[in-house]
Design a protein around this motif. Structure first.
Motif, PDB file in Angstrom:
ATOM      1  N   GLU A 207     114.357  74.669 -20.712  1.00  0.00           N
ATOM      2  CA  GLU A 207     114.222  75.984 -20.065  1.00  0.00           C
ATOM      3  C   GLU A 207     114.455  77.107 -21.069  1.00  0.00           C
ATOM      4  OE1 GLU A 207     116.121  73.518 -18.573  1.00  0.00           O
ATOM      5  OE2 GLU A 207     114.648  73.026 -17.038  1.00  0.00           O
ATOM      6  N   ALA A 208     115.484  76.954 -21.886  1.00  0.00           N
ATOM      7  CA  ALA A 208     115.750  77.953 -22.917  1.00  0.00           C
ATOM      8  C   ALA A 208     114.619  77.972 -23.944  1.00  0.00           C
ATOM      9  CB  ALA A 208     117.085  77.664 -23.601  1.00  0.00           C
ATOM     10  N   GLY A 209     114.021  76.799 -24.196  1.00  0.00           N
ATOM     11  CA  GLY A 209     112.891  76.719 -25.127  1.00  0.00           C
ATOM     12  C   GLY A 209     111.679  77.467 -24.611  1.00  0.00           C
ATOM     13  N   HIS A 210     111.428  77.351 -23.311  1.00  0.00           N
ATOM     14  CA  HIS A 210     110.325  78.096 -22.685  1.00  0.00           C
ATOM     15  C   HIS A 210     110.516  79.584 -22.930  1.00  0.00           C
ATOM     16  CE1 HIS A 210     108.188  79.999 -19.277  1.00  0.00           C
ATOM     17  NE2 HIS A 210     107.299  79.027 -19.508  1.00  0.00           N
ATOM     18  N   ALA A 211     111.725  80.068 -22.676  1.00  0.00           N
ATOM     19  CA  ALA A 211     112.030  81.488 -22.875  1.00  0.00           C
ATOM     20  C   ALA A 211     111.906  81.883 -24.353  1.00  0.00           C
ATOM     21  CB  ALA A 211     113.430  81.801 -22.356  1.00  0.00           C
ATOM     22  N   ALA A 212     112.350  81.012 -25.256  1.00  0.00           N
ATOM     23  CA  ALA A 212     112.274  81.310 -26.689  1.00  0.00           C
ATOM     24  C   ALA A 212     110.827  81.374 -27.168  1.00  0.00           C
ATOM     25  CB  ALA A 212     113.062  80.270 -27.493  1.00  0.00           C
ATOM     26  N   LEU A 213     109.983  80.486 -26.659  1.00  0.00           N
ATOM     27  CA  LEU A 213     108.565  80.528 -27.042  1.00  0.00           C
ATOM     28  C   LEU A 213     107.941  81.857 -26.641  1.00  0.00           C
ATOM     29  CD1 LEU A 213     107.670  76.882 -26.026  1.00  0.00           C
ATOM     30  CD2 LEU A 213     107.473  77.822 -28.339  1.00  0.00           C
ATOM     31  N   ILE A 214     108.339  82.381 -25.507  1.00  0.00           N
ATOM     32  CA  ILE A 214     107.850  83.690 -25.072  1.00  0.00           C
ATOM     33  C   ILE A 214     108.456  84.785 -25.954  1.00  0.00           C
ATOM     34  CG2 ILE A 214     107.912  85.375 -23.188  1.00  0.00           C
ATOM     35  CD1 ILE A 214     107.870  82.897 -21.259  1.00  0.00           C
ATOM     36  N   ARG A 215     109.766  84.753 -26.150  1.00  0.00           N
ATOM     37  CA  ARG A 215     110.474  85.780 -26.916  1.00  0.00           C
ATOM     38  C   ARG A 215     109.955  85.899 -28.352  1.00  0.00           C
ATOM     39  NH1 ARG A 215     115.115  83.778 -26.246  1.00  0.00           N
ATOM     40  NH2 ARG A 215     115.674  83.108 -28.308  1.00  0.00           N
ATOM     41  N   PHE A 216     109.651  84.764 -28.985  1.00  0.00           N
ATOM     42  CA  PHE A 216     109.164  84.795 -30.360  1.00  0.00           C
ATOM     43  C   PHE A 216     107.652  85.025 -30.450  1.00  0.00           C
ATOM     44  CE2 PHE A 216     113.281  82.856 -31.197  1.00  0.00           C
ATOM     45  CZ  PHE A 216     113.658  83.508 -32.360  1.00  0.00           C
ATOM     46  N   GLY A 217     106.977  85.112 -29.309  1.00  0.00           N
ATOM     47  CA  GLY A 217     105.552  85.424 -29.297  1.00  0.00           C
ATOM     48  C   GLY A 217     104.651  84.293 -29.755  1.00  0.00           C
ATOM     49  N   CYS A 218     105.095  83.063 -29.599  1.00  0.00           N
ATOM     50  CA  CYS A 218     104.316  81.913 -30.067  1.00  0.00           C
ATOM     51  C   CYS A 218     102.940  81.840 -29.410  1.00  0.00           C
ATOM     52  CB  CYS A 218     105.094  80.624 -29.835  1.00  0.00           C
ATOM     53  SG  CYS A 218     106.698  80.602 -30.687  1.00  0.00           S
ATOM     54  N   GLY A 219     102.845  82.331 -28.184  1.00  0.00           N
ATOM     55  CA  GLY A 219     101.575  82.306 -27.462  1.00  0.00           C
ATOM     56  C   GLY A 219     100.541  83.265 -28.015  1.00  0.00           C
ATOM     57  N   GLY A 220     100.921  84.130 -28.938  1.00  0.00           N
ATOM     58  CA  GLY A 220      99.945  84.996 -29.592  1.00  0.00           C
ATOM     59  C   GLY A 220      99.003  84.206 -30.491  1.00  0.00           C
ATOM     60  N   CYS A 221      99.477  83.075 -30.961  1.00  0.00           N
ATOM     61  CA  CYS A 221      98.669  82.228 -31.845  1.00  0.00           C
ATOM     62  C   CYS A 221      98.323  80.876 -31.230  1.00  0.00           C
ATOM     63  CB  CYS A 221      99.402  81.981 -33.161  1.00  0.00           C
ATOM     64  SG  CYS A 221      99.597  83.468 -34.171  1.00  0.00           S
ATOM     65  N   HIS A 222      99.163  80.383 -30.313  1.00  0.00           N
ATOM     66  CA  HIS A 222      98.988  79.042 -29.753  1.00  0.00           C
ATOM     67  C   HIS A 222      98.751  79.058 -28.254  1.00  0.00           C
ATOM     68  CE1 HIS A 222     100.512  77.113 -33.429  1.00  0.00           C
ATOM     69  NE2 HIS A 222     101.465  78.039 -33.444  1.00  0.00           N
ATOM     70  N   ARG A 223      98.055  78.042 -27.771  1.00  0.00           N
ATOM     71  CA  ARG A 223      97.995  77.755 -26.344  1.00  0.00           C
ATOM     72  C   ARG A 223      99.167  76.810 -26.066  1.00  0.00           C
ATOM     73  NH1 ARG A 223      93.290  79.547 -24.396  1.00  0.00           N
ATOM     74  NH2 ARG A 223      92.982  78.244 -22.566  1.00  0.00           N
TER      75      ARG A 223
END
Length: 129
Positions: free
Chosen positions: A37-53
């Motif tokens: 759950e914390a990882g889900h939030a971290a992926l959003i916080r660090f903007g990983c979805g700007g480059c990855h699906r």
């Protein structure tokens, strides 16, 4: 009677899928020392979805880097590292130390966030799209 048989079969399939997902989540948590759950939030916080699906991350529709769907079922990470939790955590934290030519930026991800992100990614179904 047929309706009850179909309902029973559907319930059994749902239970098996849920149990598999729980085993996947347990493995991810134990092997990474992270919290999905914390990882889900971290992926959003660090903007990983700007480059990855990324499966389960609504805004993660990037196309610069590879899709992270099904990452747990891959043999290699970043095309060169064995797909092991310690390697994924290292890659997330210091991609340029692993591959100076990578387009993946060093985002200054701390150990705790990297473990959590790895836990989330490993908790996803290996064949998710």
């Amino acid at each position: 009677m047929l309706g009850l048989s179909v309902l029973a079969a559907a319930t059994a399939i749902g239970t098996v899928l849920w149990q598999h997902q729980e085993r996947q989540r347990s493995f991810a948590t134990e092997e990474t020392g992270g919290n999905p759950e914390a990882g889900h939030a971290a992926l959003i916080r660090f903007g990983c979805g700007g480059c990855h699906r990324i499966s389960g991350v609504a805004a993660a529709r990037g196309r610069v880097g590879p899709s992270l769907a099904g990452l747990s079922g891959r043999t290699y990470l970043a095309g060169r590292l064995p797909n092991e939790p310690a390697q994924l955590i290292r890659w997330i934290r210091e991609p340029r130390a692993v591959d100076p030519q990578t387009a993946m930026p060093d985002l200054g991800v701390e150990e705790r966030d990297a473990r959590d992100m790895a836990a989330y990614l490993y908790s996803l179904k290996p064949t998710s799209q």
